[in-house]
Design an enzyme around this catalytic site. Structure first.
Site, mmCIF file in Angstrom:
data_model
loop_
_atom_site.group_PDB
_atom_site.id
_atom_site.type_symbol
_atom_site.label_atom_id
_atom_site.label_comp_id
_atom_site.label_asym_id
_atom_site.label_seq_id
_atom_site.Cartn_x
_atom_site.Cartn_y
_atom_site.Cartn_z
ATOM 1 N N LYS A 79 -8.866 -4.713 -14.325
ATOM 2 C CA LYS A 79 -7.454 -4.345 -13.662
ATOM 3 C C LYS A 79 -6.814 -5.394 -13.239
ATOM 4 O O LYS A 79 -7.344 -6.348 -12.474
ATOM 5 C CB LYS A 79 -7.554 -3.367 -12.373
ATOM 6 C CG LYS A 79 -6.489 -2.582 -11.762
ATOM 7 C CD LYS A 79 -6.667 -1.596 -10.774
ATOM 8 C CE LYS A 79 -5.236 -1.212 -10.229
ATOM 9 N NZ LYS A 79 -5.610 -0.203 -9.037
ATOM 10 N N SER A 160 -2.907 4.366 -9.269
ATOM 11 C CA SER A 160 -2.465 3.281 -10.007
ATOM 12 C C SER A 160 -3.304 2.504 -11.089
ATOM 13 O O SER A 160 -2.891 1.708 -12.110
ATOM 14 C CB SER A 160 -2.181 1.974 -8.755
ATOM 15 O OG SER A 160 -3.453 1.674 -8.464
ATOM 16 N N SER A 184 -6.347 5.813 -6.256
ATOM 17 C CA SER A 184 -5.964 5.232 -7.562
ATOM 18 C C SER A 184 -7.168 4.841 -8.464
ATOM 19 O O SER A 184 -6.874 4.243 -9.572
ATOM 20 C CB SER A 184 -5.439 3.708 -7.166
ATOM 21 O OG SER A 184 -4.100 3.824 -6.689
#
Lengths: 494, 489
Positions: A79, A160, A184
């Site tokens: 990420k 997210s 997330s």
């Protein structure tokens, strides 16, 4: 030869260790999938050479008879919230576009040490603020999933960690890192039919992870199944003296401890999560989950978490408050974007840089956070929200007198279409309603696939455990996984 | 203490003063990072990733800085808070990389304490006053802007960014510039004794924010102004004087004092407005979520307490009990350097009275003349003890010792070696002395007659002559004895 990209973490690790295939072959296969999946926009930066390099090192170690790490030969997606040395790290923002850290986050360093390799930096909601991946400066990620019946509308991969979820679901990587501040990891995992666990706050070091809300941010693994999550979490977690909130505890052997026999365990079903007008597919999946856990030997008990309805408002005060301060460092002075209009002074530079560098959602949260911390409003908002947070933690404490684990849906709906909720931030925020309480209490929580809804989209079941009981959470997740028989995959269109 | 009053056209005014002293904590590393906290260095050479607030960087408290703050608190008899917490003070400035300063607003590490000050330490009867300390908290220093490096831009030096400061906040207990000066002096002395701050105001490791208001004696407090970053004791006193005067003039002119931040200009001897309350920052303080509350256990506190040195007040009392004059005891203990020097001298078994008199007159006189501080003294305590030992055991006389000391200052040689080399040993050789006395009596028959007729005072003249003739090396006792014998026969 088998398609190596169909394999998960455990299978790759085993295959590489046994010599059935080598790590470079695995890396090449995933690199190819990544290169061919631009349409999903899952990656901000692709690093095929990094994946190959790590794989070569693993193959060399194996040839030399050296011991192999927990993630040896497994290429993963990272990420873009994790700082990676020599590789651009942006948190999907314009303000950090072009920023190349000179340092490696503790969690990513742990993974490389365990033998994993990096396929690239995964797209995400900007500064991890969002539930649909639509706030990325680099364009939204698209879910590989589509609704059935020829509906080709692009769907949100959740957020997210939407780049992570989309990439795993599309088999661009067998696993990826995620971070979870208010859902997330769990919500995007649920949206694409994969597994993801947010461990107890403090298990994974936050050092080198671009901060959103420090008291809530927690890294965790996302992968195709529970075992893979256990393996990867073991590699990621551990005490880090560079993070004052890191837990100084040994990392349990979660993979070795996996056991889906839940006899003797009590699972609580919180009545407050059964909202009025709950989606009937969600309700049905939840009932299935209850039945599966019963089948695994668990006793089901009804519990109450009375302050649940205050969790979301409290979260949307605390997280923006911390974010407004955490993001103050992006000021154009030392790194990242600098917008210096002609004849501008320092204040003008701040205003221009931050207006240009932050997206609308980030700006919104900075303003909310600034407001709730302002003189005269602090007690009414921030102090009050902290009290609510304490009450929510107490709700869970009380619940643990009755049960060992809690089962609930991960999100109130299946994936929604891109653009469907962007005009209504509150509707977007509501997507976190089931995920946020565990975040506020710092508890381990996991999402595992629970089935498909009527549109053919994945739904997720959430298991919340006591602090430090990742094992209990993983075991219940495994019990569901074994019974749900979730094998559905997105049909390739990209 | 004597009452300090400002004469206005409407009568007398009293000044009310409170000080916030920022003292840089003595430690190798910064408050939340491992970077060096040393003064100086090339710009941006003492900067870690944390100090530069790179993305994802986190603060980790430096135990040594916490320890120093606790020890300082103990030295002012303050309450030590076993539970304290760090807060973020949010504001934007180019010298503040994080966009917030990590400080302690709500739960400081040190609570209420006090310091006793003496207005005039040289006066044993000078009144004493207790100044209350409200709190001490620890916080990060900011970096520094350099405006002279580029025609249109400012440069930023982050060497100081993140260095640990103690903010020591007094009660508004001071009533004159002299009291404020004495307070800062005493505080600096305590910090130096404890070793928690070098107190070096020139290098900025200690500076004061001066809160001043005026009122008619006995009335309510007036509105205060805060004059920032005053960096010497003299400037603190001057800033109070001019700011109080300004406020009195302003009020008597029909104006009102506004609560604001001001700057002191030592060249023009005036304070100037920096920013008023209206455009004051809203700092949006909140607990730093990157840091856990600071919890101190008993063992740690015990270690802090055990490591405290004898403090000025206790030392002064002990010196007085040793027989030193109140003046000597006060001057020896006022500055840590002097006290430590004297302690080293005592450790060499020098007689306290002899040692203190010599230190305060001979050594200080010489250093004054040379324009040197005690730390730069060419003679160290061990060397001084050697010199004083030669006087004490009668090897040399007091007057010869001054000569030897001068040579020591110039050459750095040891006292015994100098005495040996120059043949300065005191003599008690009665034959040699008697021979000189005989010559002097012969050469001064008139004075001998005067003496014998009752002018006793002339005895000193004969002593002087004899000592001179002996090159100062005669034992004064023996000279006295032989002279008496010769003159009285």
């Amino acid at each position: 030869m088998t398609d190596l990209t169909k394999l998960g973490v455990a299978a790759i690790r085993t295959g590489v260790a046994s010599g059935e295939f080598n790590a470079v072959e695995v890396a090449e296969a995933f690199n190819a999938n990544v290169a061919a999946a631009k349409a999903l926009n899952a990656f901000i930066v692709e690093t095929p050479e990094k994946a190959i390099e790590a794989a070569q090192a693993v193959d060399a170690d194996r040839a030399a008879g050296n011991p192999l790490g927990k993630m040896a030969g497994v290429p993963i997606g990272m990420k873009d919230l994790f700082c990676t040395e020599g590789v651009q790290t942006t948190a999907a923002s314009h303000i950090l576009e072009g920023f190349v850290p000179t340092y490696e986050s503790t969690v990513s360093a742990n993974l490389w040490k365990a033998g994993a390799g990096m396929l690239g930096k995964l797209n995400m909601d900007q500064f991890a603020m969002g539930s649909s991946n639509e706030t990325s400066y680099f364009g939204n990620v698209i879910s590989p999933w589509r609704r059935g019946g020829g509906d080709n509308a692009a769907l949100a991969p959740g957020g997210s960690s939407g780049g992570s979820s989309s990439a795993i679901a599309a088999r661009l990587c067998p696993a990826a890192t995620g971070t979870d501040t208010g859902g997330s990891i769990r919500q995007p995992a649920a949206f694409v039919g994969i597994s993801g666990i947010k461990p107890t706050y403090g298990r994974c070091s936050r050092w080198g992870v671009v901060a959103f809300a420090s008291s809530l941010d927690q890294a965790g693994p996302m992968s195709r199944d529970v075992r893979d999550c256990a393996i990867m979490l073991e590699a990621m977690a551990g005490f880090d003296p560079k993070d004052s909130t890191s837990l100084d505890l040994p990392v349990p052997e979660w993979e070795a401890g996996l056991n889906s026999d839940l006899r003797g365990k009590k699972v609580g079903i919180p009545k407050e999560y059964r909202l009025d007008g709950i989606d009937e597919d969600i309700a049905a999946m939840w009932d299935n989950g209850i039945a599966w856990l019963k089948d695994a030997g668990a006793e089901i008990v009804d519990i109450s978490l009375p302050h649940t309805k205050y969790a979301l408002p409290a979260y949307y005060i605390i997280a923006p408050a911390e974010a407004s301060s955490n993001l103050a460092r992006y000021d154009g002075v030392r790194y990242g974007l600098r917008d210096l209009p002609d004849g501008a002074g320092l204040q003008d530079m701040y205003a221009a840089t931050r207006a240009a560098g932050f997206g609308a959602e980030v700006r919104r949260r900075i303003m909310i956070g600034t407001y709730v911390l302002s003189a005269g409003f602090y007690d009414a908002y921030y102090t009050q929200a902290q009290k609510v947070r304490a009450l929510i933690a107490r709700d869970f404490e009380a619940a643990w007198a009755q049960c060992d684990l809690i089962l609930a849906p991960t999100a109130p709906s299946a994936a929604f279409g891109l653009g469907e909720k962007t005009s209504d931030p509150l509707a977007m925020y509501l997507n976190d309603v089931f995920a946020v309480p565990a975040s506020l209490a710092g508890l381990p929580a996991m999402s595992v696939p629970g089935g498909l809804d009527k549109q053919g989209l994945p739904l997720g079941l959430q298991i919340v455990g006591k602090a430090l009981d990742e094992q209990g959470v993983l075991n219940a997740g495994l019990a569901i996984e074994e019974r749900a028989g979730f094998t559905a995959e997105a049909e390739k269109w990209w | 203490m004597s009452e300090y009053r400002i004469q206005g056209i409407t009568g007398e005014w009293e000044v009310v003063i409170g000080l916030e002293v920022h003292a840089q904590v003595t430690s190798n590393a910064k408050l939340f990072s491992g970077a060096s906290a040393a003064y100086g260095g090339e710009p941006n050479s003492h900067v870690s990733l944390v100090d530069a607030a790179m993305p994802g960087m986190l603060p980790v408290p430096n135990r040594e800085c916490i320890r120093q703050a606790v020890r300082t608190g103990m030295a002012i008899n303050a309450q030590i808070n076993k539970w304290s917490r760090f807060d973020r003070k949010n504001y934007f400035y180019a010298d503040l990389p994080q966009g917030y300063q990590i400080s302690q607003l709500y739960h400081p590490i040190v609570g209420e304490g006090e310091i006793e000050v003496i207005l005039d330490e040289k006066d044993a009867n000078s009144p004493r006053k207790t100044i209350g300390i409200e709190r001490i908290h620890v916080e990060q220093d900011a970096g520094k802007l350099m405006h002279d490096q580029h025609p249109t831009m400012s440069y930023v030096d982050l060497n100081r960014s993140g260095v640990a400061l103690m903010e020591i906040v007094s009660r508004p207990d001071m009533r004159s510039p002299a009291e404020a000066g004495a307070y800062v002096k005493k505080l600096r002395s305590i910090l130096r004794y404890v070793g928690s701050c070098d107190g070096n105001m020139e290098e900025g490791s200690m500076r004061a924010d001066v809160n001043v208001s005026v009122r008619k004696p006995g009335e309510e407090f007036g509105t205060r102004t805060e004059t920032k970053n005053v960096n010497s004791i003299r400037f603190v006193m001057q800033a109070i004087e001019v700011e109080a005067r300004r406020q009195v003039d302003l009020i008597e002119d029909g104006g009102t004092v506004v609560q604001e931040t001001r700057l002191f200009d030592p060249n023009k001897l005036e304070t100037r407005s920096m920013r008023s309350k209206e455009d004051a920052h809203d700092y949006r303080y909140f607990p730093d979520p990157d840091l856990l509350p600071l919890e101190l256990d008993d063992a740690f506190l015990e270690e802090c307490r055990a490591s405290l040195p004898e403090l000025p007040d206790a030392k002064r009392a002990r010196y007085e009990a040793m027989g030193l004059t109140a003046y000597n005891a006060a001057v020896l203990t006022a500055e840590a350097e002097t006290a430590f020097w004297f302690e080293d001298l005592l450790a060499e078994r020098v007689d306290p009275k002899q040692g203190s008199n010599w230190l305060l007159s001979e050594l200080f006189g010489a250093l004054n003349r040379l324009g040197k501080s005690l730390e730069e003294s060419p003679v160290n305590p061990k060397q001084a003890a050697e010199l004083l030992g030669l006087v004490a055991d009668g090897t040399i006389s007091g007057s010869i010792s001054k000569q030897v000391f001068e040579i020591m200052l110039e050459t750095g040689q040891g006292a015994a070696a100098i005495v040996e080399e120059k043949g300065l040993k005191q003599t008690s050789d009665t034959g040699a002395i008697e021979a000189e006395i005989a010559k002097i009596i012969a050469a001064n028959e008139d004075k001998v007659a005067e003496y014998r007729s009752g002018k006793d005072k002339l005895f000193g003249f004969f002593v002087g002559q004899t000592m001179k003739a002996m090159g100062g090396k005669a034992n004064p006792g023996v000279v006295n004895e032989l002279l008496k014998k010769a003159l009285d026969q």
